[in-house]
Design a protein around this motif. Structure first.
Motif, PDB file in Angstrom:
ATOM      1  N   GLU A  85       0.862  -1.272   0.042  1.00  0.00           N
ATOM      2  CA  GLU A  85      -0.011   0.057   0.071  1.00  0.00           C
ATOM      3  C   GLU A  85       0.837   1.331  -0.034  1.00  0.00           C
ATOM      4  O   GLU A  85       0.623   2.146  -0.638  1.00  0.00           O
ATOM      5  N   LYS A  86       1.774   1.323   0.898  1.00  0.00           N
ATOM      6  CA  LYS A  86       2.818   2.197   0.806  1.00  0.00           C
ATOM      7  C   LYS A  86       3.464   2.491  -0.620  1.00  0.00           C
ATOM      8  O   LYS A  86       3.567   3.779  -1.062  1.00  0.00           O
ATOM      9  N   TYR A  91       4.322   5.508  -5.335  1.00  0.00           N
ATOM     10  CA  TYR A  91       4.609   5.280  -6.762  1.00  0.00           C
ATOM     11  C   TYR A  91       3.591   5.550  -7.926  1.00  0.00           C
ATOM     12  O   TYR A  91       3.533   5.167  -9.117  1.00  0.00           O
ATOM     13  N   GLY A  92       2.238   5.291  -7.059  1.00  0.00           N
ATOM     14  CA  GLY A  92       1.099   5.153  -8.034  1.00  0.00           C
ATOM     15  C   GLY A  92       1.135   3.818  -8.767  1.00  0.00           C
ATOM     16  O   GLY A  92       0.310   3.844  -9.950  1.00  0.00           O
ATOM     17  N   LEU A  93       1.659   2.576  -8.521  1.00  0.00           N
ATOM     18  CA  LEU A  93       1.650   1.369  -9.071  1.00  0.00           C
ATOM     19  C   LEU A  93       1.469   0.315  -8.187  1.00  0.00           C
ATOM     20  O   LEU A  93       2.215   0.569  -7.046  1.00  0.00           O
ATOM     21  N   LYS A  94       1.070  -0.756  -8.642  1.00  0.00           N
ATOM     22  CA  LYS A  94       0.761  -1.853  -7.741  1.00  0.00           C
ATOM     23  C   LYS A  94       2.212  -2.825  -7.834  1.00  0.00           C
ATOM     24  O   LYS A  94       2.726  -2.624  -9.058  1.00  0.00           O
ATOM     25  N   GLU A 102       5.742  -9.428 -13.172  1.00  0.00           N
ATOM     26  CA  GLU A 102       6.722  -8.737 -13.902  1.00  0.00           C
ATOM     27  C   GLU A 102       7.274  -7.661 -13.077  1.00  0.00           C
ATOM     28  O   GLU A 102       7.215  -6.421 -13.454  1.00  0.00           O
ATOM     29  N   THR A 103       8.197  -7.812 -12.002  1.00  0.00           N
ATOM     30  CA  THR A 103       8.463  -6.853 -11.136  1.00  0.00           C
ATOM     31  C   THR A 103       9.924  -6.690 -11.521  1.00  0.00           C
ATOM     32  O   THR A 103      10.938  -7.448 -11.373  1.00  0.00           O
TER      33      THR A 103
END
Ligand SMILES: [Zn+2]
Length: 223
Positions: A85-86, A91-94, A102-103
Motif C-alpha cells: 500500500e505504501k 509510486y502510483g503503481l501496484k 513482472e517486477t
C-alpha cells in the motif's frame, strides 16, 4: 484506461512511437470520454525495466519483514500488505513479489528502500536481514546518512567525511563534492581517528559515498 503493450517502432525524427496493444482498444469507451472526437486522445506511457527482480532481492525483502515482525509482532503477510500500500501511494503503481510477477530490479529496490526507511525510522534492529543488506551498494550508506544512524552499529550518528583536503589548498573553498561521507556514531568516529581512516574503513568494510549537491541539500550536509 490502462493497456499493456509492446513497442513495435520508433521514429526519432518525429519522436513518434508505435505500439501494439495486447488487447483490443476500447474505442467505444474512448468515444464516450472524448465525446466522439478521437483526434486529441492523451495519456501517459510507462515503459518497464525488463530486468526482472532477483531471488536475492526477494530474500532480503522477506528477511527484513521478518525483522519487523520480531519487533512489532505483526504477521509478515499483513506487513507485506502495508508495504504494498505504501508503495502504491508513493509510486502510483501496484507491486507484486510473486514469482511470475513482472517486477523489475528497480521496482524491487524501491520497495526494499521503503522497508529500510521504515526500519531506520522506527529503530527496528536488522537481524535476519543484516547479512543480506546490500552493504556493498551505496544506497545503504545513503540511508544511514539520511537517518543519521551509524552504518556499523545503528546508534545515533553524525555525518563524517573522509579524504583529507590536500595541503596548500584554501580551506575556505572546500568543495564538499570532493568528500566521501559515511554516518558514524561518536564511538566509531573516535575509532576512525584512533586507528587511522584506512585501517578503519578496512576493518568495518565501509565504503563511504560521494554526494552531489542535490543529495547534500536533501541530507542537510555542508553548505
Ligand atoms: Zn557506531
Amino acid at each position: 484506461m490502462e493497456y499493456s503493450l509492446k513497442v513495435v517502432g520508433y521514429d526519432p525524427k518525429s519522436n513518434t512511437l508505435q505500439v501494439k496493444l495486447d488487447e483490443k482498444l476500447n474505442v467505444e469507451r474512448l468515444n464516450t470520454y472524448y465525446l466522439g472526437d478521437l483526434s486529441n486522445v492523451q495519456g501517459n506511457l510507462t515503459l518497464s525495466d525488463p530486468r526482472s527482480s532477483t531471488p536475492k532481492q526477494k530474500a532480503l525483502y522477506w528477511a527484513l519483514l521478518n525483522d519487523i515482525y520480531e519487533k512489532f509482532g505483526n504477521g509478515s503477510e499483513s506487513t507485506h500488505e502495508r508495504f504494498k500500500e505504501k508503495y502504491f501511494s508513493k509510486y502510483g503503481l501496484k507491486i507484486s513479489t510473486k514469482n511470475n510477477a513482472e517486477t523489475s530490479v528497480e521496482e524491487m529496490n524501491n520497495l526494499i528502500e521503503l522497508v529500510i526507511d521504515f526500519m531506520f525510522e522506527w529503530g527496528v534492529p536488522f537481524k535476519k536481514g543484516y547479512e543480506l543488506l546490500p552493504r556493498d551498494e551505496s544506497y545503504f550508506y545513503y540511508l544511514c546518512l539520511k537517518h543519521r544512524k551509524c552504518c556499523i552499529c545503528g546508534q545515533h550518528a553524525d555525518v563524517c567525511h573522509v579524504d583529507v583536503v590536500g595541503s596548500g589548498r584554501n580551506r575556505k573553498s572546500i568543495d564538499h563534492g570532493e568528500f566521501r561521507f559515511y554516518a558514524g556514531c561518536r564511538t566509531h568516529h573516535q575509532e576512525e581517528h584512533t586507528i587511522g581512516t584506512n585501517n578503519f574503513l578496512n576493518k568495518y568494510k565501509i565504503t563511504p559515498i560521494k554526494l552531489n549537491e542535490d543529495d547534500r541539500k536533501k541530507l542537510r550536509i555542508g553548505g
